[in-house]
Enzyme design. Sequence first.
Site, PDB file in Angstrom:
ATOM      1  N   ASP A  14      -2.243   6.240  -3.555  1.00 16.20           N
ATOM      2  CA  ASP A  14      -1.130   5.585  -2.870  1.00 16.20           C
ATOM      3  C   ASP A  14      -0.589   4.470  -3.761  1.00 16.20           C
ATOM      4  O   ASP A  14      -1.006   4.323  -4.911  1.00 16.20           O
ATOM      5  CB  ASP A  14      -1.552   5.067  -1.493  1.00 16.20           C
ATOM      6  CG  ASP A  14      -2.582   3.954  -1.556  1.00 16.20           C
ATOM      7  OD1 ASP A  14      -3.285   3.864  -2.574  1.00 16.20           O
ATOM      8  OD2 ASP A  14      -2.690   3.183  -0.586  1.00 16.20           O
TER       9      ASP A  14
ATOM     10  N   SER B 157       0.814  -1.208   0.000  1.00 16.72           N
ATOM     11  CA  SER B 157       0.000   0.000   0.000  1.00 16.72           C
ATOM     12  C   SER B 157       0.853   1.265   0.000  1.00 16.72           C
ATOM     13  O   SER B 157       1.607   1.511  -0.925  1.00 16.72           O
ATOM     14  CB  SER B 157      -0.952  -0.040   1.209  1.00 16.72           C
ATOM     15  OG  SER B 157      -1.924   0.961   1.128  1.00 16.72           O
TER      16      SER B 157
ATOM     17  N   ASP C 253      -0.934   1.301  -4.120  1.00 15.63           N
ATOM     18  CA  ASP C 253      -1.816   0.331  -4.778  1.00 15.63           C
ATOM     19  C   ASP C 253      -3.138   0.951  -5.193  1.00 15.63           C
ATOM     20  O   ASP C 253      -4.054   0.243  -5.617  1.00 15.63           O
ATOM     21  CB  ASP C 253      -2.040  -0.899  -3.902  1.00 15.63           C
ATOM     22  CG  ASP C 253      -2.806  -0.596  -2.617  1.00 15.63           C
ATOM     23  OD1 ASP C 253      -2.808   0.578  -2.183  1.00 15.63           O
ATOM     24  OD2 ASP C 253      -3.387  -1.525  -2.043  1.00 15.63           O
TER      25      ASP C 253
ATOM     26  N   ASP D 254      -5.722   2.224  -3.754  1.00 14.52           N
ATOM     27  CA  ASP D 254      -7.019   1.988  -3.111  1.00 14.52           C
ATOM     28  C   ASP D 254      -7.423   3.149  -2.211  1.00 14.52           C
ATOM     29  O   ASP D 254      -8.459   3.094  -1.554  1.00 14.52           O
ATOM     30  CB  ASP D 254      -7.039   0.674  -2.335  1.00 14.52           C
ATOM     31  CG  ASP D 254      -6.086   0.642  -1.146  1.00 14.52           C
ATOM     32  OD1 ASP D 254      -5.250   1.573  -1.014  1.00 14.52           O
ATOM     33  OD2 ASP D 254      -6.147  -0.320  -0.355  1.00 14.52           O
TER      34      ASP D 254
END
EC number: 5.4.2.10
Length: 448
Positions: free
Chosen positions: A244, A103, A246, A248
Amino acid sequence: MTRKYFGTDGIRGTANTPPMTPEIAMRLGMAAGKYFRRGGTRRHSVVIGKDTRLSGYMIEPALVAGFTSVGMDVTLFGPLPTPGVAMMTRSLRADLGVMISASHNAFEDNGLKLFGPDGYKLSDEIELEIESRMDRALDDKLAAPSALGRTRRVDDAQARYIEIVKATFPRGSRLSGLRVCVDCANGAAYKVAPTALYELGAEVFPIGVAPDGFNINQEVGSTHTLALRDAVKKYRADIGIALDGDADRCILVDEKGNEIDGDQLIGLIAGDWKKRGLLARDGVVTTVMSNLGLENYLKSQGLSLDRTKVGDRYVVERMREGGFNLGGEQSGHIVVSDHVTTGDGMIAALQALAVMVETGKPLSEIANVFEPVPQKLVNVRYQSEAPLDQDSVKQVISAVEARLGSTGRLVIRKSGTEPLIRVMAEAEDAAAMESAVNEVADAVRSIG
């Protein structure tokens, strides 16, 4: 049961150090593969996506070895946002989806997020069952040579995700005439985010789109918005979108260079959706970290706020239980469950852009929907096993809570992904808030 590998959001740690080693990744593949292969004679499959960090090249083949050794077919996506993996798990009728990502963490870390066949993150019960199988995975019976899993790579996963994202924007609306700066954090969305925005009609100014394996989240992205704020001013953009690693989560920046956090974005979307009759329930779901100002604003709109433990998976669980279709976190995880089963930074940002297009107003006028109550979060790194169990720390916490009374809140939690104690205080009086958070943080630091 005590968790050995899984935290609040899958498995995470420093790459090539337990629990993020190739061996453990392979054992996870074997254990999860056996769990999801139960029942029936059909071929079972898993889809795997990743972000751009260097260690993904090590973790991915280890997972593939684990899954194929127990007879699971594997589909590889390459770099793809976490919500894309969730969507494609369901779309391709896979039994399991895995996202290789840490993340917003630096490149040294990596992680594994798991999704069930419905596209939702696995429950605590399933994670614990998989975890219990991991330590004995190497001793369990493997698939016969003729029953080994096969591996294939899907080259159009990014294009499929882009089309899904674009379809969430109001039909007939376009971003024509808007200048949009998007920061992809040198992460999983470095191709898909600028492309989706361009195809919707925006003039796009991308940054953080040159991943090299090491620079993911490095002074860019939703946790480091200075680069985006500078870019918005430089390119005279109407909006900045910070994702960010990833993708999400997202944090917005208005045309003046001011940051708009997840709480304000939730408030903006909730207010707009109520007017348009799109809310499934008269309320939204957030975590204990969301600002009291958001709660007060929602009440003024006739909407409730349900709070959960920190973590978008807990937000999603509550949304499913209560029939809510909007929820999220202050950090920028926004869940729009009419379209996706987990947080999605791009889809959340498009909701704000839709309001801008509809009203013709700048982001600075529409996004600051409430006055935040003074709030401060301090992360305290620790080495001892359980600093919150120490009597000295408990005494300080009790004293601070008593002093705040009904005029503030104190939220203290242990991070599920790092050796950190997160101390958050909130109070109508800024001085009281500052004193509260500092006292508790100092007490934790004194334990070491």
